[in-house]
Design a protein around this motif. Sequence first.
Motif, short mmCIF file in Angstrom:
data_model
loop_
_atom_site.label_atom_id
_atom_site.label_comp_id
_atom_site.label_asym_id
_atom_site.label_seq_id
_atom_site.Cartn_x
_atom_site.Cartn_y
_atom_site.Cartn_z
N TYR A 75 0.84 -1.20 0.00
CA TYR A 75 0.00 0.00 0.00
C TYR A 75 0.88 1.25 0.00
CZ TYR A 75 -3.44 3.49 1.38
OH TYR A 75 -4.24 4.62 1.41
N LEU A 76 1.84 1.31 0.91
CA LEU A 76 2.71 2.48 1.00
C LEU A 76 3.50 2.68 -0.29
CD1 LEU A 76 4.08 2.04 4.65
CD2 LEU A 76 2.32 3.66 3.87
N SER A 77 3.97 1.59 -0.88
CA SER A 77 4.71 1.67 -2.14
C SER A 77 3.82 2.19 -3.26
CB SER A 77 5.29 0.30 -2.52
OG SER A 77 6.17 -0.17 -1.52
N SER A 78 2.61 1.66 -3.33
CA SER A 78 1.67 2.09 -4.37
C SER A 78 1.32 3.57 -4.20
CB SER A 78 0.41 1.23 -4.32
OG SER A 78 -0.46 1.54 -5.39
N TRP A 79 1.11 3.98 -2.95
CA TRP A 79 0.82 5.39 -2.69
C TRP A 79 1.98 6.25 -3.13
CZ3 TRP A 79 2.30 9.95 -0.76
CH2 TRP A 79 1.32 10.89 -0.45
N TYR A 80 3.19 5.84 -2.83
CA TYR A 80 4.39 6.60 -3.19
C TYR A 80 4.50 6.76 -4.70
CZ TYR A 80 9.33 7.71 -3.89
OH TYR A 80 10.50 8.30 -4.30
N TRP A 81 4.34 5.67 -5.44
CA TRP A 81 4.49 5.76 -6.89
C TRP A 81 3.34 6.54 -7.51
CZ3 TRP A 81 9.11 5.30 -8.35
CH2 TRP A 81 9.97 4.36 -7.76
N GLY A 82 2.16 6.50 -6.89
CA GLY A 82 1.06 7.34 -7.36
C GLY A 82 1.37 8.81 -7.18
N TRP A 83 2.00 9.15 -6.06
CA TRP A 83 2.40 10.52 -5.79
C TRP A 83 3.48 10.96 -6.78
CZ3 TRP A 83 7.11 12.38 -3.44
CH2 TRP A 83 7.05 13.71 -3.02
N ILE A 84 4.44 10.08 -7.06
CA ILE A 84 5.48 10.38 -8.04
C ILE A 84 4.86 10.59 -9.42
CG2 ILE A 84 7.41 9.37 -9.34
CD1 ILE A 84 8.29 10.40 -6.65
N GLU A 85 3.87 9.78 -9.77
CA GLU A 85 3.25 9.92 -11.08
C GLU A 85 2.55 11.27 -11.22
OE1 GLU A 85 0.43 7.45 -14.23
OE2 GLU A 85 0.17 7.10 -12.07
N TYR A 86 1.85 11.71 -10.19
CA TYR A 86 1.21 13.02 -10.24
C TYR A 86 2.25 14.13 -10.41
CZ TYR A 86 -3.56 11.60 -9.07
OH TYR A 86 -4.82 11.07 -9.10
N LYS A 87 3.35 14.04 -9.67
CA LYS A 87 4.41 15.04 -9.80
C LYS A 87 5.00 15.02 -11.20
CE LYS A 87 7.57 14.98 -6.55
NZ LYS A 87 7.84 16.41 -6.24
N LEU A 88 5.17 13.82 -11.75
CA LEU A 88 5.73 13.67 -13.08
C LEU A 88 4.82 14.31 -14.13
CD1 LEU A 88 7.31 10.35 -14.34
CD2 LEU A 88 5.98 11.79 -15.86
N VAL A 89 3.53 14.05 -14.02
CA VAL A 89 2.57 14.62 -14.99
C VAL A 89 2.57 16.15 -14.91
CG1 VAL A 89 0.12 14.83 -15.56
CG2 VAL A 89 1.10 12.58 -15.06
N LEU A 90 2.56 16.68 -13.69
CA LEU A 90 2.54 18.13 -13.52
C LEU A 90 3.81 18.78 -14.04
CD1 LEU A 90 0.97 18.41 -9.94
CD2 LEU A 90 -0.13 18.97 -12.11
N ALA A 91 4.94 18.11 -13.85
CA ALA A 91 6.22 18.68 -14.26
C ALA A 91 6.43 18.66 -15.77
CB ALA A 91 7.37 17.94 -13.57
N THR A 92 5.77 17.74 -16.45
CA THR A 92 6.01 17.58 -17.89
C THR A 92 4.85 18.07 -18.75
OG1 THR A 92 5.14 15.30 -17.84
CG2 THR A 92 7.52 15.60 -17.51
N ASN A 93 3.75 18.41 -18.12
CA ASN A 93 2.58 18.87 -18.88
C ASN A 93 2.89 20.17 -19.62
OD1 ASN A 93 -0.12 18.62 -19.72
ND2 ASN A 93 -0.78 20.09 -18.16
N ASN A 94 2.51 20.20 -20.89
CA ASN A 94 2.67 21.40 -21.74
C ASN A 94 4.12 21.77 -22.02
OD1 ASN A 94 -0.17 21.80 -21.91
ND2 ASN A 94 -0.15 22.89 -19.95
N VAL A 95 5.04 20.80 -21.87
CA VAL A 95 6.43 21.02 -22.28
C VAL A 95 6.58 20.48 -23.70
CG1 VAL A 95 8.86 20.51 -21.79
CG2 VAL A 95 7.23 20.82 -19.91
N ALA A 96 6.83 21.36 -24.64
CA ALA A 96 6.79 20.98 -26.06
C ALA A 96 8.01 20.16 -26.48
CB ALA A 96 6.67 22.23 -26.92
#
Length: 224
Positions: A75-96
């Motif tokens: 559970y903790l691992s899945s939560w962590y990677w879910g949090w990383i995925e959100y950060k990843l999406v936000l950091a790369t969104n709209n970067v051409a």
Amino acid sequence: MNSILSNITITVNPKLFVKNPETSELGKKILEQSIILIDEIGFDNFTFKKLGERINSNESSIYRYFESKHKLLLYLSSWYWGWIEYKLVLATNNVANSMERLKRAIIIVTEKIEDDSATLHINEAILNKIIVKEFTKTLLTKEVDEENKEGFFLVYKNVINRLITMIEEVYETYPYSKTLASSIVEGALHQHFLKDHLKTITNCNENVSPTDFYLDLIVTTLKK
């Protein structure tokens, strides 16, 4: 980013818990204190009895949320990677630019983690230390194939698959995009561990981070 993340709920496979710990104060305390306790004594020495003593609750009350400490770690691992995925999406969104987008993604999955104040009951900095030391214990089991079929590693694979897509956008015909992506995600954890514990077999130190290495690796590897 914190204000955005505060409005997002990290979704975890419901098969990993008996009762969703995010739905009660006791459940959140279980998550909060289990992270701290595992960091203090290690996962092998961690028990629900010790956690119960830490939170002044019966051991049986913890079993109402998780059927085993293995499921809690998943559970903790899945939560962590879910949090990383959100950060990843936000950091790369709209970067051409595809290479710039990949570099930003590399930074997210390899950098030293700081606590996110938007998630009060989860200390991401401490959770990251647990992932560095203990994540392989969720994978290197006899049950890994069955648990994979149950989708327990889906979020972890989502992070890697996003990297695969970005690598292929930089270099469409690169033949090892999957291996490179998974090596970056898993290798970064290992390099952080070596930097802290086995310093003579890594170039990473106080001045050179795993992020520096992996940024250099992708630029060198993906030169056309």
